[in-house]
Scaffold this motif. Structure first.
Motif, mmCIF file in Angstrom:
data_model
loop_
_atom_site.group_PDB
_atom_site.id
_atom_site.type_symbol
_atom_site.label_atom_id
_atom_site.label_comp_id
_atom_site.label_asym_id
_atom_site.label_seq_id
_atom_site.Cartn_x
_atom_site.Cartn_y
_atom_site.Cartn_z
ATOM 1 N N LEU A 107 14.662 -38.244 -15.816
ATOM 2 C CA LEU A 107 15.345 -37.120 -16.465
ATOM 3 C C LEU A 107 14.593 -35.810 -16.254
ATOM 4 O O LEU A 107 15.197 -34.762 -16.010
ATOM 5 N N ARG A 108 13.266 -35.874 -16.314
ATOM 6 C CA ARG A 108 12.471 -34.661 -16.075
ATOM 7 C C ARG A 108 12.654 -34.160 -14.650
ATOM 8 O O ARG A 108 12.795 -32.966 -14.405
ATOM 9 N N LEU A 109 12.653 -35.086 -13.692
ATOM 10 C CA LEU A 109 12.848 -34.682 -12.301
ATOM 11 C C LEU A 109 14.251 -34.129 -12.074
ATOM 12 O O LEU A 109 14.423 -33.170 -11.313
ATOM 13 N N THR A 110 15.243 -34.709 -12.731
ATOM 14 C CA THR A 110 16.609 -34.201 -12.609
ATOM 15 C C THR A 110 16.691 -32.798 -13.179
ATOM 16 O O THR A 110 17.324 -31.908 -12.585
ATOM 17 N N THR A 111 16.040 -32.575 -14.315
ATOM 18 C CA THR A 111 16.012 -31.239 -14.900
ATOM 19 C C THR A 111 15.297 -30.264 -13.982
ATOM 20 O O THR A 111 15.748 -29.138 -13.766
ATOM 21 N N PHE A 112 14.175 -30.698 -13.409
ATOM 22 C CA PHE A 112 13.430 -29.867 -12.466
ATOM 23 C C PHE A 112 14.290 -29.541 -11.250
ATOM 24 O O PHE A 112 14.288 -28.410 -10.760
ATOM 25 N N HIS A 113 15.041 -30.520 -10.770
ATOM 26 C CA HIS A 113 15.932 -30.332 -9.624
ATOM 27 C C HIS A 113 16.985 -29.269 -9.947
ATOM 28 O O HIS A 113 17.238 -28.362 -9.148
ATOM 29 N N ASP A 114 17.596 -29.389 -11.127
ATOM 30 C CA ASP A 114 18.617 -28.414 -11.537
ATOM 31 C C ASP A 114 18.013 -27.032 -11.726
ATOM 32 O O ASP A 114 18.619 -26.023 -11.359
ATOM 33 N N LEU A 115 16.809 -26.987 -12.294
ATOM 34 C CA LEU A 115 16.125 -25.713 -12.489
ATOM 35 C C LEU A 115 15.791 -25.079 -11.144
ATOM 36 O O LEU A 115 15.923 -23.862 -10.971
ATOM 37 N N GLY A 116 15.405 -25.890 -10.179
ATOM 38 C CA GLY A 116 15.126 -25.374 -8.842
ATOM 39 C C GLY A 116 16.358 -24.753 -8.213
ATOM 40 O O GLY A 116 16.276 -23.697 -7.566
ATOM 41 N N ASP A 117 17.521 -25.382 -8.409
ATOM 42 C CA ASP A 117 18.770 -24.806 -7.906
ATOM 43 C C ASP A 117 19.043 -23.456 -8.566
ATOM 44 O O ASP A 117 19.482 -22.506 -7.918
ATOM 45 N N THR A 118 18.744 -23.362 -9.853
ATOM 46 C CA THR A 118 18.937 -22.098 -10.569
ATOM 47 C C THR A 118 17.997 -21.025 -10.041
ATOM 48 O O THR A 118 18.398 -19.880 -9.831
ATOM 49 N N VAL A 119 16.754 -21.392 -9.822
ATOM 50 C CA VAL A 119 15.762 -20.434 -9.315
ATOM 51 C C VAL A 119 16.182 -19.923 -7.943
ATOM 52 O O VAL A 119 16.098 -18.723 -7.659
ATOM 53 N N VAL A 120 16.661 -20.819 -7.096
ATOM 54 C CA VAL A 120 17.088 -20.426 -5.755
ATOM 55 C C VAL A 120 18.258 -19.443 -5.845
ATOM 56 O O VAL A 120 18.388 -18.541 -5.017
#
Length: 192
Positions: A107-120
């Motif tokens: 779940l943390r990695l999925t959140t990090f993945h989604d956050l990375g998409d937002t940052v991009v």
């Protein structure tokens, strides 16, 4: 001449420094590596689910055998089976905890993945605002200050997002209260 031919056609082995460097600083984009890690974690959760299912069926069988042994007044068998059942339940508890930990990491990695998409998505906006600031300063003197404020706000948001995250896995009091609310809500839904 044989040494040259063996060195020429022999595949080059990676040195220890290259292997350590690849471990410490792997090459490639981060997003695919995170996606691969999420998939691997999901596979491990699936394996743990299968193991837990097997242990649950074993638990039921052993418990049924204990009941039969108790009904037949076979204390020796019931004691031996109860010790085995205790071990099965201990292993099941350990595997259940491991499953929850792996799921939390997923779940943390999925959140990090989604956050990375937002940052991009957001980072080019900050650069665009900074570029527009210099262009608009010629025509609209107040607009550059407003764009600067917005760019600082977005930059601050990005900085806050990455600096406020810690590896304590939810020790923050705000997160604890949020977690408690979620648990209460889930409990209310479960009671219905």
């Amino acid at each position: 001449m044989t040494s040259l031919s063996s060195k020429w056609s022999k595949p080059q082995k990676t040195g220890i420094s290259e292997r350590i460097n690849n471990i410490i600083k792997p090459s490639g984009a981060l997003k695919p590596r995170v996606e691969t890690a999420i998939k691997k974690l999901q596979a491990q959760v699936g394996k743990l689910d299968a193991m837990l299912s097997s242990l649950n069926s074993r638990d039921e069988k052993i418990f049924h055998r204990i009941v039969i042994a108790t009904q037949q007044h076979d204390t020796h068998t019931s004691k031996a089976l109860s010790k085995e059942l205790a071990e099965v339940r201990k292993v099941r508890r350990v595997l259940g905890n491991a499953r929850m930990a792996i799921e939390q990491i997923e779940l943390r990695l999925t959140t990090f993945h989604d956050l990375g998409d937002t940052v991009v998505t957001v980072m080019p906006t900050i650069g665009l605002m900074k570029n527009m600031k210099t262009s608009l300063a010629k025509f609209m003197p107040g607009a550059d200050q407003e764009l600067n404020n917005m760019a600082e706000m977005l930059g601050g948001l990005m900085t806050e997002t990455f600096h406020s995250s810690d590896a304590s896995f939810g020790v923050d009091t705000a997160m604890n209260s949020e977690s408690e609310k979620i648990l209460q809500e889930a409990g209310a839904v479960a009671e219905q």
